[in-house]
Design a protein around this motif. Sequence first.
Motif, short mmCIF file in Angstrom:
data_model
loop_
_atom_site.label_atom_id
_atom_site.label_comp_id
_atom_site.label_asym_id
_atom_site.label_seq_id
_atom_site.Cartn_x
_atom_site.Cartn_y
_atom_site.Cartn_z
N ASN A 53 2.69 4.02 -7.52
CA ASN A 53 2.11 4.88 -6.50
C ASN A 53 1.11 4.22 -5.57
O ASN A 53 0.49 4.91 -4.76
CB ASN A 53 1.46 6.10 -7.15
CG ASN A 53 2.50 6.95 -7.85
OD1 ASN A 53 3.49 7.35 -7.26
ND2 ASN A 53 2.30 7.19 -9.13
N THR A 54 0.92 2.92 -5.71
CA THR A 54 0.03 2.21 -4.79
C THR A 54 0.70 0.90 -4.37
O THR A 54 1.68 0.46 -4.98
CB THR A 54 -1.33 1.86 -5.43
OG1 THR A 54 -1.17 0.80 -6.38
CG2 THR A 54 -1.97 3.06 -6.09
N ASN A 55 0.14 0.29 -3.36
CA ASN A 55 0.56 -1.05 -2.95
C ASN A 55 -0.41 -2.10 -3.45
O ASN A 55 -0.38 -3.24 -3.00
CB ASN A 55 0.66 -1.13 -1.42
CG ASN A 55 1.84 -0.35 -0.90
OD1 ASN A 55 2.92 -0.36 -1.50
ND2 ASN A 55 1.65 0.33 0.21
N ASP A 56 -1.28 -1.73 -4.38
CA ASP A 56 -2.28 -2.66 -4.91
C ASP A 56 -1.60 -3.85 -5.56
O ASP A 56 -0.53 -3.71 -6.19
CB ASP A 56 -3.17 -1.97 -5.93
CG ASP A 56 -4.01 -0.85 -5.33
OD1 ASP A 56 -4.09 -0.76 -4.09
OD2 ASP A 56 -4.57 -0.07 -6.11
N ARG A 57 -2.22 -5.00 -5.40
CA ARG A 57 -1.69 -6.21 -6.03
C ARG A 57 -1.75 -6.08 -7.55
O ARG A 57 -2.65 -5.42 -8.09
CB ARG A 57 -2.48 -7.44 -5.59
CG ARG A 57 -2.40 -7.72 -4.11
CD ARG A 57 -3.20 -8.93 -3.68
NE ARG A 57 -4.50 -8.97 -4.34
CZ ARG A 57 -5.19 -10.08 -4.57
NH1 ARG A 57 -4.74 -11.24 -4.19
NH2 ARG A 57 -6.37 -10.04 -5.17
N ILE A 58 -0.82 -6.71 -8.23
CA ILE A 58 -0.76 -6.64 -9.69
C ILE A 58 -2.03 -7.20 -10.30
O ILE A 58 -2.57 -6.63 -11.26
CB ILE A 58 0.50 -7.36 -10.22
CG1 ILE A 58 1.74 -6.56 -9.80
CG2 ILE A 58 0.45 -7.50 -11.74
CD1 ILE A 58 3.06 -7.24 -10.06
N VAL A 59 -2.55 -8.27 -9.74
CA VAL A 59 -3.80 -8.84 -10.26
C VAL A 59 -4.94 -7.83 -10.14
O VAL A 59 -5.78 -7.73 -11.04
CB VAL A 59 -4.15 -10.20 -9.59
CG1 VAL A 59 -4.49 -10.03 -8.12
CG2 VAL A 59 -5.26 -10.89 -10.34
N ASP A 60 -4.98 -7.06 -9.06
CA ASP A 60 -6.02 -6.05 -8.89
C ASP A 60 -5.88 -4.92 -9.91
O ASP A 60 -6.87 -4.42 -10.44
CB ASP A 60 -6.01 -5.49 -7.47
CG ASP A 60 -6.37 -6.54 -6.43
OD1 ASP A 60 -7.09 -7.51 -6.77
OD2 ASP A 60 -5.92 -6.40 -5.27
N ILE A 61 -4.65 -4.53 -10.18
CA ILE A 61 -4.40 -3.48 -11.18
C ILE A 61 -4.79 -3.98 -12.56
O ILE A 61 -5.44 -3.26 -13.32
CB ILE A 61 -2.92 -3.03 -11.14
CG1 ILE A 61 -2.63 -2.30 -9.81
CG2 ILE A 61 -2.58 -2.13 -12.33
CD1 ILE A 61 -1.17 -2.01 -9.55
N SER A 62 -4.45 -5.22 -12.88
CA SER A 62 -4.80 -5.75 -14.20
C SER A 62 -6.32 -5.82 -14.36
O SER A 62 -6.85 -5.50 -15.42
CB SER A 62 -4.15 -7.12 -14.44
OG SER A 62 -4.73 -8.12 -13.63
N GLU A 63 -7.03 -6.20 -13.30
CA GLU A 63 -8.50 -6.24 -13.35
C GLU A 63 -9.09 -4.84 -13.45
O GLU A 63 -10.06 -4.63 -14.17
CB GLU A 63 -9.05 -6.95 -12.12
CG GLU A 63 -8.82 -8.44 -12.14
CD GLU A 63 -9.26 -9.13 -10.86
OE1 GLU A 63 -9.80 -8.46 -9.95
OE2 GLU A 63 -9.07 -10.36 -10.76
N ARG A 64 -8.49 -3.89 -12.74
CA ARG A 64 -8.99 -2.50 -12.73
C ARG A 64 -9.05 -1.94 -14.15
O ARG A 64 -9.96 -1.18 -14.48
CB ARG A 64 -8.07 -1.65 -11.88
CG ARG A 64 -8.45 -0.17 -11.82
CD ARG A 64 -7.55 0.60 -10.88
NE ARG A 64 -7.59 -0.02 -9.56
CZ ARG A 64 -6.50 -0.21 -8.79
NH1 ARG A 64 -5.32 0.21 -9.17
NH2 ARG A 64 -6.62 -0.79 -7.62
#
Length: 113
Positions: free
Chosen positions: A69-80
Amino acid sequence: MSMPAHFMESLIEWIEDNMDKPLRIEDVAKHSGYSKWYLQRMFTSTTGKSMGTYIRDRKLMLAADDLMNTNDRIVDISERYGFDSQQSFTRIFGKKYNVSPSAYRKNNVRQVA
């Protein structure tokens, strides 16, 4: 001695509210005021899952939702969600969903433009 149901419900709510933090079992125990050993036994008895498994599965579920549901980068999601690195996130995600995060994103309908 067992914990009141409302205590465990409020503890799970606190865990859910803090999914964007690393959330170690020691942190949850400190918040609860119980020893980590006792808390883990009571958590498993109440939920049927270990606390570590519950936290990891919820973080992966939230990450999977973000992948769709987002275009967030995978690295950003993993950090989140407090994973040590994108590599560890990819490994753990793959074990749970049998596909890499990028393949998961590609294979699922996305809700964003």
